[in-house]
Design a protein around this motif. Sequence first.
Motif, mmCIF file in Angstrom:
data_model
loop_
_atom_site.group_PDB
_atom_site.id
_atom_site.type_symbol
_atom_site.label_atom_id
_atom_site.label_comp_id
_atom_site.label_asym_id
_atom_site.label_seq_id
_atom_site.Cartn_x
_atom_site.Cartn_y
_atom_site.Cartn_z
ATOM 1 N N SER A 1 -1.537 1.172 -0.263
ATOM 2 C CA SER A 1 -2.392 0.076 -0.729
ATOM 3 C C SER A 1 -2.530 0.105 -2.249
ATOM 4 O O SER A 1 -2.472 -0.942 -2.913
ATOM 5 C CB SER A 1 -3.773 0.159 -0.080
ATOM 6 N N CYS B 1 6.793 4.671 5.540
ATOM 7 C CA CYS B 1 5.909 3.808 6.313
ATOM 8 C C CYS B 1 6.468 3.644 7.717
ATOM 9 O O CYS B 1 7.668 3.421 7.892
ATOM 10 C CB CYS B 1 5.783 2.445 5.636
ATOM 11 N N HIS C 1 -1.601 5.326 4.106
ATOM 12 C CA HIS C 1 -2.040 3.929 3.968
ATOM 13 C C HIS C 1 -2.786 3.715 2.655
ATOM 14 O O HIS C 1 -2.613 2.683 1.991
ATOM 15 C CB HIS C 1 -2.923 3.542 5.152
ATOM 16 N N ARG C 2 -3.620 4.669 2.286
ATOM 17 C CA ARG C 2 -4.393 4.536 1.059
ATOM 18 C C ARG C 2 -3.488 4.475 -0.166
ATOM 19 O O ARG C 2 -3.672 3.638 -1.056
ATOM 20 C CB ARG C 2 -5.364 5.711 0.948
ATOM 21 N N LEU D 1 0.847 -1.055 -3.812
ATOM 22 C CA LEU D 1 1.024 -2.508 -3.730
ATOM 23 C C LEU D 1 0.087 -3.223 -4.695
ATOM 24 O O LEU D 1 0.441 -4.269 -5.259
ATOM 25 C CB LEU D 1 0.784 -2.983 -2.299
ATOM 26 N N GLY D 2 -1.094 -2.648 -4.897
ATOM 27 C CA GLY D 2 -2.050 -3.270 -5.809
ATOM 28 C C GLY D 2 -1.613 -3.242 -7.259
ATOM 29 O O GLY D 2 -2.152 -3.990 -8.089
ATOM 30 N N VAL E 1 4.610 -3.427 6.461
ATOM 31 C CA VAL E 1 3.433 -3.690 5.649
ATOM 32 C C VAL E 1 3.780 -4.820 4.691
ATOM 33 O O VAL E 1 4.785 -4.748 3.981
ATOM 34 C CB VAL E 1 3.001 -2.434 4.857
#
Length: 348
Positions: free
Chosen positions: A107, A121, A103-104, A110-111, A125
Amino acid sequence: MPPSHPKLLLIKRDKIGDMVLTTPLLRLLKEALPNCELHVLANDYNDWVLSANPHVDHCWVFPRIRHNGKLRLGSVWRYLKILLTLRRKNFDVVLVGNGSESHRAISLGLGLKGKRTIAYCKKTVKGLSDPLPEPTEGHESRRLLNLASALGINVGQAGVQPEFHPQASALHGAETWLKRNDLMPGAYLLLGLGARRQHRQPTAAQVLRWSQLCHDRFGLKTALVWSPGTRDNPLYPGDNELAAEILARQSPHILPCQDGLQTVVGLAWLARCNVFPDSGLMHIASACPGGVVGLFADTAHSSSPDMWGPIGDRQVTLVADKAVAEMADEEIIGAVARLIANTVPGVA
């Protein structure tokens, strides 16, 4: 399919061994997409693994923002600056370089605002354009290779031999140590003690016997390396006690080296053969000309070589039921003999 000249970013901020296991994917991406611009986002303790990698066009380095549990404000500023720079690159594809869901890392991927983001996944998400089902089995390196399938790349015949080239400073450090100890490249076996768990380490008696056998059968000295520090250090446990027990016997065939990580890396490259417990250096050694004998134990309760072992054609993996201390000397020496028969000194 990606555009004809795609700009790709692979995120890989894990440990040294994890970065080594990523190198077959980097090679595959560059071979399948020769016009791509391939970037890697690493951290400041694994980026050197790629310093001479011919497939990487640019390696971005995130600094550690915490050290010994303390926040480093200067590192936070550099972290944010790199993050903003990467967003402005407008990557066509961002690959989250994990063989399972993270998850980290997702994230972070995606950022970075790439046009596509590929990751393993288990559930939907928001913003993740290419979620892949998490594998239930298979080696980490093959799992990473499978990320390329989202780009229409055939991964079935992709090679898994890891790729690594030492820095000039690493070779210089190794050559200096060899000269100091009156040794030539290829005239020694490099034996490492460092392991996260004690049951994966050889005993002092085993090391002494193995070094004698390697000298008698192959004419090799043993260069001994270990993680500095005491066993009870809660942050960075070391192997000083075990090394001291070995060196107290004053074997003429064992030469200790505590000249730093890069010198050890250079010695692994120049060694006739390497023997390491499960560790990042084990994976580095699997990409070196002499290859590695990787030592595992108690895989029911710790990492399995099926997923985390050395991979490629320059490795022999040995597994003990409960502890490396159980391994017979002939099992180790036989593995060393197989590597010597199947590798060419100085040819990676």
